[in-house]
Design a protein around this motif. Sequence first.
Motif, PDB file in Angstrom:
ATOM      1  N   THR A  55    -120.765  30.447 -32.028  1.00  0.00           N
ATOM      2  CA  THR A  55    -121.998  30.411 -32.833  1.00  0.00           C
ATOM      3  C   THR A  55    -121.707  30.903 -34.256  1.00  0.00           C
ATOM      4  O   THR A  55    -120.809  31.745 -34.450  1.00  0.00           O
ATOM      5  CB  THR A  55    -123.065  31.376 -32.262  1.00  0.00           C
ATOM      6  OG1 THR A  55    -122.562  32.712 -32.354  1.00  0.00           O
ATOM      7  CG2 THR A  55    -123.430  31.032 -30.833  1.00  0.00           C
ATOM      8  N   PRO A  56    -122.487  30.410 -35.254  1.00  0.00           N
ATOM      9  CA  PRO A  56    -122.286  30.920 -36.624  1.00  0.00           C
ATOM     10  C   PRO A  56    -122.559  32.424 -36.698  1.00  0.00           C
ATOM     11  O   PRO A  56    -121.914  33.156 -37.433  1.00  0.00           O
ATOM     12  CB  PRO A  56    -123.321  30.148 -37.440  1.00  0.00           C
ATOM     13  CG  PRO A  56    -123.769  29.010 -36.587  1.00  0.00           C
ATOM     14  CD  PRO A  56    -123.530  29.389 -35.169  1.00  0.00           C
ATOM     15  N   GLU A 166    -125.907  24.824 -34.310  1.00  0.00           N
ATOM     16  CA  GLU A 166    -125.507  24.101 -35.533  1.00  0.00           C
ATOM     17  C   GLU A 166    -125.878  22.633 -35.377  1.00  0.00           C
ATOM     18  O   GLU A 166    -125.854  22.103 -34.259  1.00  0.00           O
ATOM     19  CB  GLU A 166    -123.986  24.219 -35.749  1.00  0.00           C
ATOM     20  CG  GLU A 166    -123.592  25.498 -36.434  1.00  0.00           C
ATOM     21  CD  GLU A 166    -122.145  25.466 -36.931  1.00  0.00           C
ATOM     22  OE1 GLU A 166    -121.916  26.004 -38.017  1.00  0.00           O
ATOM     23  OE2 GLU A 166    -121.267  24.913 -36.237  1.00  0.00           O
TER      24      GLU A 166
END
Length: 250
Positions: A55-56, A166
């Motif tokens: 995940t970012p 995303e």
Amino acid sequence: MLYVALPPKLIERLKSARRVVVLTGAGVSAESGLPTFRDAQTGLWSKFNPEELATPRAFRRNPRLVWEWYAYRRKLVADAKPNPAHLALADMEKIIPDFHLVTQNIDALHQRAGSQKAIELHGNITRTKCFDEGTIVTTWDDTGEVPPKCPNCGGLLRPDVVWFEEAMPEAETALAFRLSANCDLFFSIGTSAVVYPAASLPHEALARGATVVEINPESTALTQKADFVLTGPAGVILPELLATLRMFGT
Ligand code: BV8
């Protein structure tokens, strides 16, 4: 010698199919020795949940940890070889006129097996991009910093994969949906069918009247809806499927 008895009705469908779409997941790389996405992680990574690392947010919080996880996986991928499942799919692409392979995998083993038209929905671990600019970076100074810095803007480098929450690659996703909505035979192979929007593709095919075949040693979120379920490893079933296709000169 056929090890897998394909249902006669499926053989009929194989003979009459004109537009075939295949969706693959991490299971097709299992026989190359690569852990699947939801396999229990081992060693140093056993205490991490892949869905939290990919995940970012995780990258912003701990870029070194996420970069090192991908560096570890990139090494596993580099040391892995395409297995009979990948090779059979590359051959199917050659003998079925209208055949398209859509993959959730980021290991590029389909391409290394000879598939010419693999559509990568979730990116590719062998490519690196700038976290800030989104541009692909092929070379950078090895200053020992982890993650390395973008030579253009000084931002952090990251793998060119699609993380959870995303956006999907627009062109590849639109093409995958268009192909799934227009095929007459759809295979879901080696995927637990829980990650969206990829997991919507077989339902797109079903909604347009296509026949859906699942190949997986276990049942999944799709199993109940599939027209045919071939229970077993892709590396055994796909070569048999290919042998059957060749027998009928598709
Ligand atoms: C997006 C790259 C919106 C990174 C991956 C709630 C409900 C519905 C959806 C959501 C929700 N909350 C959030 C979402 C959306 C989310 C999602 O689906 N979450 C899930 C967990 C519920 N999706 C997203 O975030 C996507 N983006 O929706 O964008 C948006 C729009 C605009 C702006 C911003 C956002 C992005 C999803 C992509 C995530 N990235 N990978 C990396 O790999 O590090 S997904 C990851 O899971 C892998 O790519 C993997 O391919 C994929 C699917 O997993 P599988 O391939 O199925 O692997 P798995 O281990 O699960 O299963 C393996 C199977 O193989 C098993 O069934 C096993 O039995 C079988 N098997 C084992 N051995 C064999 C075998 N089969 C055959 N032969 C064998 N030998």
